[in-house]
Design a protein around this motif. Structure first.
Motif, short mmCIF file in Angstrom:
data_model
loop_
_atom_site.label_atom_id
_atom_site.label_comp_id
_atom_site.label_asym_id
_atom_site.label_seq_id
_atom_site.Cartn_x
_atom_site.Cartn_y
_atom_site.Cartn_z
N ILE A 154 0.85 -1.20 0.00
CA ILE A 154 0.00 0.00 0.00
C ILE A 154 0.88 1.24 0.00
O ILE A 154 2.07 1.19 0.35
N LYS A 155 0.30 2.35 -0.40
CA LYS A 155 0.97 3.66 -0.33
C LYS A 155 0.33 4.46 0.81
O LYS A 155 -0.90 4.45 0.95
N TYR A 156 1.16 5.15 1.58
CA TYR A 156 0.63 5.85 2.76
C TYR A 156 1.38 7.16 2.99
O TYR A 156 2.61 7.17 3.05
N HIS A 157 0.61 8.25 3.13
CA HIS A 157 1.20 9.56 3.45
C HIS A 157 1.39 9.67 4.96
O HIS A 157 0.69 10.42 5.64
N ASP A 201 1.62 16.64 2.25
CA ASP A 201 2.63 17.50 1.61
C ASP A 201 3.93 16.75 1.35
O ASP A 201 4.79 17.25 0.62
N SER A 202 4.09 15.58 1.96
CA SER A 202 5.33 14.80 1.78
C SER A 202 5.06 13.63 0.84
O SER A 202 3.92 13.30 0.53
N GLU A 203 6.14 12.99 0.43
CA GLU A 203 6.02 11.84 -0.46
C GLU A 203 5.44 10.64 0.31
O GLU A 203 5.79 10.43 1.48
N PRO A 204 4.56 9.85 -0.30
CA PRO A 204 4.04 8.67 0.39
C PRO A 204 5.11 7.59 0.52
O PRO A 204 6.04 7.52 -0.28
N VAL A 205 4.96 6.75 1.56
CA VAL A 205 5.85 5.61 1.72
C VAL A 205 5.11 4.36 1.25
O VAL A 205 3.88 4.30 1.28
N GLU A 206 5.88 3.36 0.82
CA GLU A 206 5.30 2.07 0.46
C GLU A 206 5.43 1.13 1.64
O GLU A 206 6.51 1.01 2.23
#
Length: 503
Positions: free
Chosen positions: A299-302, A307-312
């Motif tokens: 999944i992708k999660y902010h 405002d920041s890049e999402p983490v996987e």
């Protein structure tokens, strides 16, 4: 029929095709209104998370032209309407209902917010972005597609948020699916769902400050539960070998992006099992849930805000496992004293916190100092699901001692994206040792730690009748919902979150 049923049944119509010999009744809320003349009005009708175009043409109406113009000029955004008409597609290929009659069932007495735009081109771009962005669990969200964006208004007037922001309904639909999946998973393993008291005479089962209330009839102080744990273990003693509860717990603590005083706990207990069994069960539950709801284990999660890049985050089993004491010693190059109940260990850990600039507010109990070091050295490494295992006895008053490592317990915490998601252990079932643990907690409470556990004599008496070897786990539903809905704020996944009062 519902709007979704209408769409499913008539989506295959050809461009410009009308089925005038069929009469359909639809109802919903109007969220957009346009007109090209006094004889032709276009509405967007919303309901059940779906939208359909209403193409109100005076030629098809049961009203005469003057009556039609007068009535439709008074229909507003937000009104709830009932429509009888026939299905068809416009010349642009948009599925529509063509009303014979349109009746305002309930008027909206307020102006609804619109997208904030500065020009017609901005408005067109905004509508296109909203139309093209269809959120599903596991992918990132774009809050710029929301019509209502002010957080205070969204959380205090959730009905407006649900009405205007289409993906909000999907968020709470996802939360409901998380609960139903968890319930089905345990039901299939032979667990039964139970309910235990929300008001108790003793606040036990967790290290937290309780809310206090008063029972007028009995003229006594009661506590809102901070955990259902002790009641659920009493049921296992009584012979219910596999039990679970999904319900609210209340902790009188701070509020931030991941904490609220009222939250939903999923907790289960399994006789003749230990913490190793539970690690396998929770791996299967979470990996299966994520796969079913998103189509992938990733999944992708902010986690740090939109405002920041999402983490996987990868839920592919097996999850990583790290030993608490061994990993702290390795990362900090420390040799922690074995006897953690000693003054020497307390002094050593306090000096370690000072050395690494780890803040720990008084009282400086050994358990609190260790917890802060875990947060500093271990939790920061836990992006993908990670089990932190084998906590010291001094941190785990309800967990059973480790079968081969003196001073430790058979306990794990599951962390995802640096936050605790689950807490579990092989349950302590020796009443004498349990009383000793409660006595040690009392010492911490006397030092000023108001989150230390208190003695629950009724629970200790229950243990004297014999608790089978048992393992138990608690998981926060709200935090899991945050992950699967890409919500960096816990208030996004609670319908009516606790808020500070307005002036």
């Amino acid at each position: 029929m519902s709007i979704t049923e209408f769409i499913d049944k008539y989506r295959s119509l050809h461009v410009g095709e009308h089925v005038e010999n069929t009469e359909i009744s639809l109802a919903g809320r109007i969220l957009n209104k346009r007109s090209s003349s006094s004889k032709l009005y276009f509405y967007d009708l919303h309901g059940n998370g779906a939208k359909i175009q209403v193409m109100a043409d005076a030629r098809h109406s049961n009203m005469d032209e003057n009556e039609f113009c007068k009535y439709h000029s008074g229909v507003k955004r937000g009104d709830i309407v009932g429509i009888c008409g026939f299905p068809g597609k416009s010349q642009r290929g948009e599925l529509s209902i063509f009303p014979r009659s349109l009746v305002v069932l309930t008027p909206c007495l307020h102006m609804l917010p619109r997208h904030t735009v500065t020009s017609n081109s901005d408005e067109a771009q905004s509508e296109k972005k909203t139309r093209n962005h269809s959120w599903t669990p596991g992918i990132t969200r774009n809050p710029e597609t929301n019509i209502l964006r002010d957080q205070e208004t969204r959380y205090r007037q959730r009905y407006l948020d649900l009405m205007l922001n289409s993906e909000v309904q999907k968020i709470f639909g996802t939360r409901a699916k998380i609960i139903s999946y968890s319930r089905d998973f345990l039901d299939n393993l032979g667990f039964i769902e139970v309910e235990t008291p929300a008001m108790t005479m003793t606040a036990g089962g967790a290290a937290a400050r309780p809310f206090i209330t008063h029972h007028n009839e009995l003229n006594m102080k009661l506590y809102m539960r901070i955990s259902p744990e002790l009641y659920l273990k009493k049921l296992v003693v009584g012979g219910l070998d596999r039990v679970y509860e999904i319900g609210k717990v209340f902790r009188n603590e701070g509020m931030d992006l991941t904490h609220l005083p009222e939250f939903t706990m999923f907790e289960f207990y399994m006789a003749y099992a230990d913490y190793n069994d539970l690690m396998g069960i929770i791996e299967k539950l979470l990996s299966g849930m994520v796969k079913e709801m998103t189509g992938s284990h990733k999944i992708k999660y902010h986690g740090n805000g939109f405002d920041s890049e999402p983490v996987e985050i990868d839920f592919t089993p097996p999850f990583r496992r790290i030993d608490l004491i061994e990993e702290i010693e390795s990362r900090a190059n420390l040799s922690i004293p074995k006897d953690l109940s000693s003054e020497t260990a307390n002094k050593f850990l306090l000096e370690a916190c000072e050395k690494f600039d780890v803040k720990c507010l008084a009282p400086h109990t050994t358990a609190r100092l260790l917890d802060k070091l875990v947060g500093h050295f271990l939790e920061e490494t836990c992006i993908n699901p990670t089990f932190i295992i084998n906590h010291p006895e001094i941190m785990s008053p309800l967990a059973k001692w480790h079968r081969s490592k003196p001073g430790l317990t058979e306990r794990f915490e599951l962390f995802v994206n640096k936050k605790e998601l689950c807490n579990a252990y092989t349950e302590l079932n020796d009443p004498q040792v349990q009383r000793q643990r409660f006595a040690e907690q009392l010492k911490d409470r006397q030092l000023g730690d108001d989150e230390a556990m208190v003695l629950d004599e009724s629970f200790c008496s229950c243990l004297e009748y014999g608790l089978p070897p048992t393992a138990g786990l608690g998981m926060g539903i709200d935090r899991l919902a945050m992950l699967l809905t890409d919500s960096p704020n816990v208030k996004e996944v609670i319908l009516f979150p606790a808020m500070k009062p307005q002036d």
